[in-house]
Design a protein around this motif. Structure first.
Motif, PDB file in Angstrom:
ATOM      1  N   LEU A 366      48.978  40.935  52.384  1.00 37.51           N
ATOM      2  CA  LEU A 366      49.367  39.980  51.356  1.00 37.51           C
ATOM      3  C   LEU A 366      48.379  38.826  51.261  1.00 37.51           C
ATOM      4  O   LEU A 366      48.189  38.246  50.201  1.00 37.51           O
ATOM      5  N   GLY A 367      47.737  38.505  52.397  1.00 38.85           N
ATOM      6  CA  GLY A 367      46.763  37.417  52.384  1.00 38.85           C
ATOM      7  C   GLY A 367      45.544  37.743  51.547  1.00 38.85           C
ATOM      8  O   GLY A 367      44.915  36.850  50.957  1.00 38.85           O
ATOM      9  N   ALA A 368      45.194  39.030  51.468  1.00 34.29           N
ATOM     10  CA  ALA A 368      44.036  39.433  50.666  1.00 34.29           C
ATOM     11  C   ALA A 368      44.375  39.558  49.186  1.00 34.29           C
ATOM     12  O   ALA A 368      43.481  39.557  48.335  1.00 34.29           O
ATOM     13  N   SER A 369      45.655  39.643  48.877  1.00 35.79           N
ATOM     14  CA  SER A 369      46.068  39.902  47.504  1.00 35.79           C
ATOM     15  C   SER A 369      45.618  38.853  46.497  1.00 35.79           C
ATOM     16  O   SER A 369      45.210  39.194  45.379  1.00 35.79           O
ATOM     17  N   PRO A 370      45.690  37.537  46.827  1.00 38.32           N
ATOM     18  CA  PRO A 370      45.241  36.545  45.831  1.00 38.32           C
ATOM     19  C   PRO A 370      43.794  36.727  45.388  1.00 38.32           C
ATOM     20  O   PRO A 370      43.423  36.294  44.295  1.00 38.32           O
ATOM     21  N   VAL A 371      42.990  37.379  46.230  1.00 43.80           N
ATOM     22  CA  VAL A 371      41.597  37.638  45.843  1.00 43.80           C
ATOM     23  C   VAL A 371      41.560  38.453  44.558  1.00 43.80           C
ATOM     24  O   VAL A 371      40.733  38.204  43.666  1.00 43.80           O
ATOM     25  N   ALA A 372      42.459  39.433  44.458  1.00 46.10           N
ATOM     26  CA  ALA A 372      42.488  40.276  43.261  1.00 46.10           C
ATOM     27  C   ALA A 372      42.807  39.460  42.023  1.00 46.10           C
ATOM     28  O   ALA A 372      42.191  39.648  40.961  1.00 46.10           O
ATOM     29  N   ILE A 373      43.763  38.539  42.134  1.00 46.68           N
ATOM     30  CA  ILE A 373      44.162  37.736  40.977  1.00 46.68           C
ATOM     31  C   ILE A 373      43.013  36.841  40.530  1.00 46.68           C
ATOM     32  O   ILE A 373      42.742  36.700  39.337  1.00 46.68           O
ATOM     33  N   VAL A 374      42.322  36.230  41.490  1.00 47.61           N
ATOM     34  CA  VAL A 374      41.168  35.389  41.162  1.00 47.61           C
ATOM     35  C   VAL A 374      40.076  36.217  40.486  1.00 47.61           C
ATOM     36  O   VAL A 374      39.471  35.803  39.486  1.00 47.61           O
ATOM     37  N   LEU A 375      39.825  37.422  41.027  1.00 47.17           N
ATOM     38  CA  LEU A 375      38.792  38.285  40.451  1.00 47.17           C
ATOM     39  C   LEU A 375      39.152  38.719  39.037  1.00 47.17           C
ATOM     40  O   LEU A 375      38.286  38.763  38.149  1.00 47.17           O
ATOM     41  N   ILE A 376      40.425  39.058  38.808  1.00 42.84           N
ATOM     42  CA  ILE A 376      40.854  39.464  37.466  1.00 42.84           C
ATOM     43  C   ILE A 376      40.580  38.344  36.467  1.00 42.84           C
ATOM     44  O   ILE A 376      40.009  38.570  35.388  1.00 42.84           O
ATOM     45  N   ALA A 377      40.996  37.131  36.817  1.00 41.67           N
ATOM     46  CA  ALA A 377      40.816  35.999  35.907  1.00 41.67           C
ATOM     47  C   ALA A 377      39.331  35.742  35.634  1.00 41.67           C
ATOM     48  O   ALA A 377      38.919  35.541  34.479  1.00 41.67           O
ATOM     49  N   TRP A 378      38.511  35.767  36.689  1.00 43.56           N
ATOM     50  CA  TRP A 378      37.093  35.456  36.538  1.00 43.56           C
ATOM     51  C   TRP A 378      36.350  36.540  35.748  1.00 43.56           C
ATOM     52  O   TRP A 378      35.587  36.236  34.819  1.00 43.56           O
ATOM     53  N   VAL A 379      36.582  37.798  36.108  1.00 44.25           N
ATOM     54  CA  VAL A 379      35.873  38.901  35.437  1.00 44.25           C
ATOM     55  C   VAL A 379      36.283  38.984  33.975  1.00 44.25           C
ATOM     56  O   VAL A 379      35.435  39.161  33.080  1.00 44.25           O
ATOM     57  N   HIS A 380      37.585  38.853  33.691  1.00 50.30           N
ATOM     58  CA  HIS A 380      38.038  38.958  32.307  1.00 50.30           C
ATOM     59  C   HIS A 380      37.494  37.809  31.458  1.00 50.30           C
ATOM     60  O   HIS A 380      37.091  37.998  30.299  1.00 50.30           O
TER      61      HIS A 380
END
Length: 425
Positions: A366-380
């Motif tokens: 779960l600690g690694a999960s926020p990385v995905a959200i940050v990446l989604i926002a930045w890449v999009h």
């Protein structure tokens, strides 16, 4: 209180039942605020995004509290901690439904209760099943199916209760159900029908300190990276479907409109996203019955991780239906690796530290999960799509596969079907 006979099939079935119900309720009750908040914003005349931010502390606690919950499980026992989870979740949810109108502070505190008590489940319930199950893969498949049901229902249950009664009922009714299940579990424990036991020591598998650190070191890397993939699909798939299925959704809406049925595009995007987790839950049950109890855990993990490369490529480059198939395949493959991780952690972690082992797993995942959200926002924002993100995650899946090759590979198939051997250390 009577001493439970954990060799009894009935006792194992009751453990599976209560843990599976807990899995469903935990997923339902840690996600339903995302739906309730839409009505709450209207009732309280506050922006939905401001109310949604009230859940941020609870979401952090859902991960962080996994470790102390695991420690408490090792100290006080899994059955007792499951009762604490049911009662705590139930009371917290009821308090959410009773907060005065407009009292955002009280609501935020009550939501923190949901996050704190919801964190107990994965640290406690998963290991409890694995220690007491005769067929671990089958038990994990059943449990995963219930968890997927909770994910599938988190939008439906509050939607129905809000429609029929109010947003308060959407909190209070599940809370009452949770209290009822907790009371039933406490009664079964008192009657000696439900208990726990040390993890059986599987024949042909070395489970010393060296093996423990080898397994946990490998899984710490793979679980963190797999957590990023899982969250990227969960939060990014809808954005992919919105663009690549746009023409098909438009034709479907026009066809229904000609019959007098008016629908919003978001409904069909939501249904496509829900389909991912319904299918993955069914697949997890099927794999538990047919694969996990029969084949090497290491090679199940390696093959599933390798196939994620293709799933990510489909999300990155496929048209609407290929992208949908890729998202479904990714969730199904995660449904295969998740139970394998749980069984390996249970097998190689000494029984007296099971709670800490599972707590550490979910802090990592779960600690690694926020990385995905940050990446989604930045890449999009940067590229206007998520193609680059999913291509990058295909490379991440390659890394997971290579690291997974370092897992120990002997004796897993025989161990998965071992019937009640000697207790582990």
């Amino acid at each position: 209180m009577n001493s439970p006979d954990m060799s009894s099939p009935d006792s194992g079935r009751l453990v599976l039942l209560f843990s599976s119900i807990g899995h469903a309720l935990m997923h339902l009750m840690t996600a339903f605020y995302a739906v309730i908040v839409l009505t709450l914003a209207i009732a309280w005349k506050l922006p939905a995004e401001d109310l949604l931010r009230l859940y941020a502390p609870a979401s952090i606690l859902l991960g962080v509290m996994s470790l102390p919950a695991g420690w408490a499980s090792d100290r006080f026992g899994a059955p007792a901690m499951m009762v604490v989870m049911f009662v705590g979740l139930g009371l917290s949810s009821i308090v959410c439904g009773l907060v005065p109108t407009g009292d955002t502070f009280a609501l935020s505190v009550a939501l923190c209760g949901i996050g704190t008590f919801g964190a107990i489940y994965h640290s406690v319930g998963i290991g409890w099943i694995i220690r007491t199950a005769k067929e671990q893969g089958h038990a994990m498949g059943v449990n995963g199916l219930w968890g997927s049901a909770g994910l599938a229902l988190y939008g439906i249950v509050p939607g129905v209760l809000i429609t029929l009664v109010s947003w308060r009922a959407a909190f209070i009714v599940p809370g009452i159900v949770c209290l009822g299940v907790g009371a039933a579990l406490a009664w079964q424990i008192r009657q000696g029908r439900v208990g726990d036991r040390p993890m059986p020591r599987p024949p042909g598998v070395q489970t010393g300190r060296r093996e423990f650190w080898r397994v946990f070191s490998v899984l710490s890397v793979t679980m963190a990276l797999e957590g990023i993939i899982w969250q990227a699909v969960m939060f990014g798939a809808a954005m992919v479907f919105e663009t690549r299925l746009a023409d098909d959704i438009s034709r479907l809406r026009e066809g229904l409109a000609s019959w007098g049925v008016v629908t919003q595009a978001v409904l069909w995007v939501g249904l496509a996203t829900s389909m991912i987790y319904v299918i993955s839950g069914i697949a997890q049950y099927a794999m538990g019955r047919t694969i996990i109890d029969r084949y090497s855990l290491k090679w199940i993990y390696v093959v599933a991780s390798a196939l994620q490369v293709g799933a990510m490529a489909a999300l990155a480059m496929g048209n609407g239906y290929i992208a949908l198939a890729g998202a479904i395949a990714s969730a199904v493959l995660s449904s295969a690796t998740g139970p394998v991780e749980n069984i390996l952690i249970a097998r190689y972690t000494p029984s007296r530290y099971h709670g800490l082992g599972f707590g550490a797993k979910f802090v990592v995942a779960l600690g690694a999960s926020p990385v995905a959200i940050v990446l989604i926002a930045w890449v999009h924002k940067t590229t206007g799509s998520l193609d680059v993100l999913f291509l990058g995650l295909a490379a991440v899946a390659v890394v997971i596969t290579l690291v997974a090759l370092l897992l120990p590979g002997s004796g897993q198939r025989e161990a998965a079907r071992a019937p009640l051997p000697q207790p582990a250390e």
